[in-house]
Design a protein around this motif. Sequence first.
Motif, PDB file in Angstrom:
ATOM      1  N   PRO A 508       0.816  -1.227   0.000  1.00  0.00           N
ATOM      2  CA  PRO A 508       0.000   0.000   0.000  1.00  0.00           C
ATOM      3  C   PRO A 508       0.844   1.270   0.000  1.00  0.00           C
ATOM      4  N   GLU A 509       2.005   1.230   0.641  1.00  0.00           N
ATOM      5  CA  GLU A 509       2.859   2.411   0.681  1.00  0.00           C
ATOM      6  C   GLU A 509       3.373   2.764  -0.712  1.00  0.00           C
ATOM      7  N   ILE A 510       3.661   1.744  -1.532  1.00  0.00           N
ATOM      8  CA  ILE A 510       4.251   1.977  -2.850  1.00  0.00           C
ATOM      9  C   ILE A 510       3.192   2.327  -3.887  1.00  0.00           C
ATOM     10  N   VAL A 511       2.075   1.611  -3.877  1.00  0.00           N
ATOM     11  CA  VAL A 511       1.072   1.791  -4.938  1.00  0.00           C
ATOM     12  C   VAL A 511      -0.216   2.439  -4.451  1.00  0.00           C
ATOM     13  N   GLY A 512      -0.358   2.685  -3.141  1.00  0.00           N
ATOM     14  CA  GLY A 512      -1.638   3.153  -2.616  1.00  0.00           C
ATOM     15  C   GLY A 512      -1.844   4.642  -2.628  1.00  0.00           C
ATOM     16  N   GLY A 513      -0.759   5.423  -2.637  1.00  0.00           N
ATOM     17  CA  GLY A 513      -0.922   6.869  -2.586  1.00  0.00           C
ATOM     18  C   GLY A 513      -1.562   7.311  -1.285  1.00  0.00           C
ATOM     19  N   THR A 514      -2.416   8.325  -1.355  1.00  0.00           N
ATOM     20  CA  THR A 514      -3.066   8.840  -0.152  1.00  0.00           C
ATOM     21  C   THR A 514      -4.393   8.160   0.150  1.00  0.00           C
ATOM     22  N   THR A 515      -4.999   7.530  -0.851  1.00  0.00           N
ATOM     23  CA  THR A 515      -6.316   6.918  -0.649  1.00  0.00           C
ATOM     24  C   THR A 515      -6.264   5.407  -0.571  1.00  0.00           C
ATOM     25  N   GLY A 516      -5.103   4.817  -0.785  1.00  0.00           N
ATOM     26  CA  GLY A 516      -5.006   3.358  -0.792  1.00  0.00           C
ATOM     27  C   GLY A 516      -4.129   2.792   0.306  1.00  0.00           C
ATOM     28  N   THR A 517      -3.787   3.606   1.304  1.00  0.00           N
ATOM     29  CA  THR A 517      -2.955   3.109   2.396  1.00  0.00           C
ATOM     30  C   THR A 517      -3.819   2.495   3.492  1.00  0.00           C
ATOM     31  N   PHE A 518      -3.198   1.626   4.283  1.00  0.00           N
ATOM     32  CA  PHE A 518      -3.888   0.919   5.357  1.00  0.00           C
ATOM     33  C   PHE A 518      -3.503   1.518   6.702  1.00  0.00           C
ATOM     34  N   ILE A 519      -4.177   1.045   7.743  1.00  0.00           N
ATOM     35  CA  ILE A 519      -3.835   1.462   9.105  1.00  0.00           C
ATOM     36  C   ILE A 519      -2.434   0.982   9.467  1.00  0.00           C
ATOM     37  N   SER A 520      -1.999  -0.111   8.856  1.00  0.00           N
ATOM     38  CA  SER A 520      -0.650  -0.626   9.120  1.00  0.00           C
ATOM     39  C   SER A 520       0.424   0.369   8.682  1.00  0.00           C
ATOM     40  N   ASN A 521       0.123   1.185   7.678  1.00  0.00           N
ATOM     41  CA  ASN A 521       1.086   2.212   7.262  1.00  0.00           C
ATOM     42  C   ASN A 521       1.292   3.257   8.347  1.00  0.00           C
ATOM     43  N   ARG A 522       0.233   3.619   9.059  1.00  0.00           N
ATOM     44  CA  ARG A 522       0.358   4.566  10.157  1.00  0.00           C
ATOM     45  C   ARG A 522       1.095   3.938  11.336  1.00  0.00           C
ATOM     46  N   ILE A 523       0.855   2.657  11.572  1.00  0.00           N
ATOM     47  CA  ILE A 523       1.582   1.971  12.647  1.00  0.00           C
ATOM     48  C   ILE A 523       3.071   1.968  12.345  1.00  0.00           C
ATOM     49  N   ALA A 524       3.422   1.648  11.106  1.00  0.00           N
ATOM     50  CA  ALA A 524       4.843   1.657  10.717  1.00  0.00           C
ATOM     51  C   ALA A 524       5.421   3.059  10.817  1.00  0.00           C
ATOM     52  N   TYR A 525       4.633   4.073  10.474  1.00  0.00           N
ATOM     53  CA  TYR A 525       5.115   5.446  10.563  1.00  0.00           C
ATOM     54  C   TYR A 525       5.419   5.836  12.003  1.00  0.00           C
ATOM     55  N   HIS A 526       4.515   5.499  12.915  1.00  0.00           N
ATOM     56  CA  HIS A 526       4.723   5.877  14.314  1.00  0.00           C
ATOM     57  C   HIS A 526       5.868   5.092  14.951  1.00  0.00           C
ATOM     58  N   ILE A 527       6.148   3.905  14.454  1.00  0.00           N
ATOM     59  CA  ILE A 527       7.251   3.122  15.019  1.00  0.00           C
ATOM     60  C   ILE A 527       8.589   3.615  14.505  1.00  0.00           C
ATOM     61  N   SER A 528       8.676   3.932  13.223  1.00  0.00           N
ATOM     62  CA  SER A 528       9.975   4.238  12.618  1.00  0.00           C
ATOM     63  C   SER A 528      10.253   5.720  12.442  1.00  0.00           C
ATOM     64  N   SER A 529       9.225   6.550  12.344  1.00  0.00           N
ATOM     65  CA  SER A 529       9.437   7.969  12.044  1.00  0.00           C
ATOM     66  C   SER A 529       9.097   8.875  13.225  1.00  0.00           C
ATOM     67  N   SER A 530       7.850   8.873  13.651  1.00  0.00           N
ATOM     68  CA  SER A 530       7.466   9.766  14.748  1.00  0.00           C
ATOM     69  C   SER A 530       7.891   9.238  16.103  1.00  0.00           C
TER      70      SER A 530
END
Length: 566
Positions: A508-530
Motif C-alpha cells: 500500500p505504501e508503494i502503490v496506494g498513494g493517499t487513498t489506498g494506504t492501510f492502518i498498518s502504514n500509520r503503525i509503521a510510521y509511528h514506530i519508525s518515524s514519529s
Amino acid sequence: MSDTTQTGPIPDKPATGDETGKHGEMLSADGRSLKSSLNRALRRQKLRALMLIAPLLIFVLVTFIAPIADMLFRSVENDIVTNTLPGTVEALDDWDHSVGEAPGEGVYDALYFDLFLAAEAKEHTKLGTRLNYEQTGLSSLFRSSGRGLDDVGDDYLDALEEVDERWGEGDFVYRLMTGTGPSETGFVADRVRVLEKMTSETLPGDVGFAPSEEIRQLLPATTLAYTDFATFTALVEEDVVAEEDPWEAVYVGLIEDLQTADVASYSGPEAEALQAAKAADIPLVPLKQFFADEDGDWLDPNVWATIQTYSPKYTSGYFLNAVDMQLTPDGISMRPENQQIYLKLFKRTMFMSLVITGSCILLGYPVAWLLANLPASRANLLMILVLLPFWTSLLVRTSAWKVMLQQQGVINDVLVWLGLVDDMNRLVMINNQFGTIVAMTHILLPFMILPLYSVMQGIPPTYLRAAKSLGATNWTAFWRVYFPQSVPGIGAGSILVFILSIGYYITPEIVGGTTGTFISNRIAYHISSSLNWGLAAALGSILLAVVLLLYWAYDRIVGIDNVKLG
C-alpha cells in the motif's frame, strides 16, 4: 467332577502379601499401591511430553506472546512524566487548571531542579517529545529551556565568588555539604532511585557522599541539588564527587535557602563562608520569572494542564487518539474533524481487505479446481507457475505493478493501442485503492489457491459422476455436491488472505498513494518515524482485537472446525 474340585477351595479371608495391601488395595511388584504407581507413571509420561515441547513453547513465548504483551503494555504505559519530573508532578497535585492561571512559584521551583537533572541526563528532550504528541510545541519548549538552565546559577556563582572565591571549588562545597554528625544515607538512596527511574538504568556503586542531617535541615534545596549532582557524577560519569565543580543548580538552591535559613548558629565545616554569603544578601530571582523570560509559554495554563493530565503512570490517551478522540484536562472529547484519520483508516483497511479476499476467492477457485482435476504432469507444471511469485522479491513484484499500472504504463498503452481508451484520457490505476487491490490480490493469491487445492484434491470425482447419473445438471452437481465440500478450503484461504492483507504496509505504501494506504502504514510510521510507540501499540492492539472479533464471528457462523488446510 464337583465344583470344588474344578475351581479349588474358596478362602475365608483375602490373601495378604504381594497381591493386596492391608486395606485390600492392589499392590505392584515393588510393593507400592497400584493406583499410586499408575499415577506416578502418568506424571512421568506428561513430564517427558512437556520436556519435548518445551523448546517450542519457549520459542512461542519469546517470539509471539512476549511481543504482544509488550505491545499491550506500551499502549497504556505513561511513566515518563512522573519519572522525569517527580517533584513537579507532586507540586502540581494542588493546582486547579480550571482557574485559568499558571501555577505558583513552588511548581516552578520543583520544575527547575527536576528539569536540570533531566537535562544533565539528556532525558528532557524525550519528555518533550512525549508531551508534544498531546500539545504541539512542547518538544521545542523543553529543548530550549533545558539549554538555558545554567544562566541563573552562573549569576549566583559570580556573586558568591565575590564574597569568597572558594565557592566555585568542588572540594569546598563537598566539605560544606558533608558536614558533621549523622549522615542522610537514605536520602542519597532515594535520589539514586529517582535517577534510575529517569534513565531506565540500574546504577550500582558507591556515591561517595552523604549530606549530614544538620545540613539537610538547614539547606534543603541545596542538599537536593547537590545530592543529584553527586549521584550523577559518581554513578553515571564515574568521577570523584569532591574533585568536580558543582552544578549551577546547587547555587540556585543555596541562594533560595539563604533567604530563610538561620546560619548564625551553624558551626559545621565552612560555617564562616556560609554566614558571609548570607550577609551578602544576594537578591533572589523568582524561578517563575526565570522560566517566563526563557519562554513565555511556561505561563500558559494549557501547558501545565497537559503535564498534569498526562502525569499518571498509566493513560488511556493512546487508545483515545487511536479512535480520533483525545484526553483533555476537562475529560474525553473528539478531535477536530480535520484531525480525524484513524477511524477512516480502520474502515478502509477492513473494506479493502474484504475486497482483496473476495478477489482472491474469485480468481483462486477456478485455478485450484483446474489444478485438482488435471493430470499430475500438467498440474505440477501449473503449480510451479502458482509458486513462482514466492521466488520473487515482494518489493520487485510491487514495483512491477507500479510500472504496469501508471498512466504511461504497459496496461494503459495496450488499452490505447486496442482503441478502448483515448490517449488523452488514460486510466488512473495507481496511487489509489484500485492499485492497492490489484497488487495485493496478485501477491496474496497463492495463499488462497494452495488451501483450496489441498481440499479439492481430497474430494472424490466419483461424487460428481454419481450426481450426474442421478439426473443433475453440471451446475447442480457442482453447486449441490462439489462446492459444499470445498468450503473448508475457502475458509482457510480467506482467513490467511484477510489476516495477511490487513497487516500489509509495503505494497500500500508503494502503490496506494493517499487513498489506498492501510492502518498498518500509520503503525509503521509511528514506530519508525514519529517514534510514538504508545500510539502505534494502541493501533496495533485495536487491530488485533478486530481480528479476534472477526475470528470469533467466523467461528460462530461457519465454525472453525470446518476450516481445513488439507
